[in-house]
Design a protein around this motif. Sequence first.
Motif: not given
Length: 198
Positions: A43, A46, A49-50, A80, A106, A109-110, A113, A155, A159
């Motif tokens: 979590t 991600y 990343y955002e 995103t 990615v 993970l999305k 999320r 992941s 990432m």
Amino acid sequence: MKKYQVETVSNTYEYLWQACEKALEDAQSTEGSPWYYYFTAMTMAYFCYEAFLNHVLYLTAPEIFAKEKEFFSKPPYKGTEGKLKKVCEVAGIDFPNKGDIIYQQVRLLKTLRDFVAHGKTEQTSKVVEAADGYDAINIKSTLHELVTEKNAKKSTSEMKAFVISLNEKVRSETHCDRLALYPLQGMSAHGSASEVEH
């Protein structure tokens, strides 16, 4: 008493990455179930990343980022993925191949999320064969399918590689020296203070 003009920068994406790495570290050393640590790590990866995309847009396209909520609320830049598209356009680099292993991670993970952000109760009903009722119950929710040791390690590793690569390309193409030379290495904040003359 002297007066100082203080300027600080706090990189949220770095704090989130540190939380991800700490959770992975704790998963290896726990005496209990590591599942919750893997859940946290994935979590946080991600969220990092955002936050990283927001950071890049803030530095390379401030006029767009100033209207972030409006600009990224509709196609072709919605969400995103839309932010990534805009980052690629600003830097003049290709959007990642959606079939690449890194991009697939990615997306994994999305998925996690989105599932967590819009969490809903899951209910199943099926007939199974088992020695007794206790053995028949094997709860495998969507969370348990997404969050595994293998998925967590792969992941988060992919990432990290993705963010570092994207940062390098954007920094090179935009000549934005405010982007970190080495992102996700722990430089979460910095500041300066200069004395103000009376």
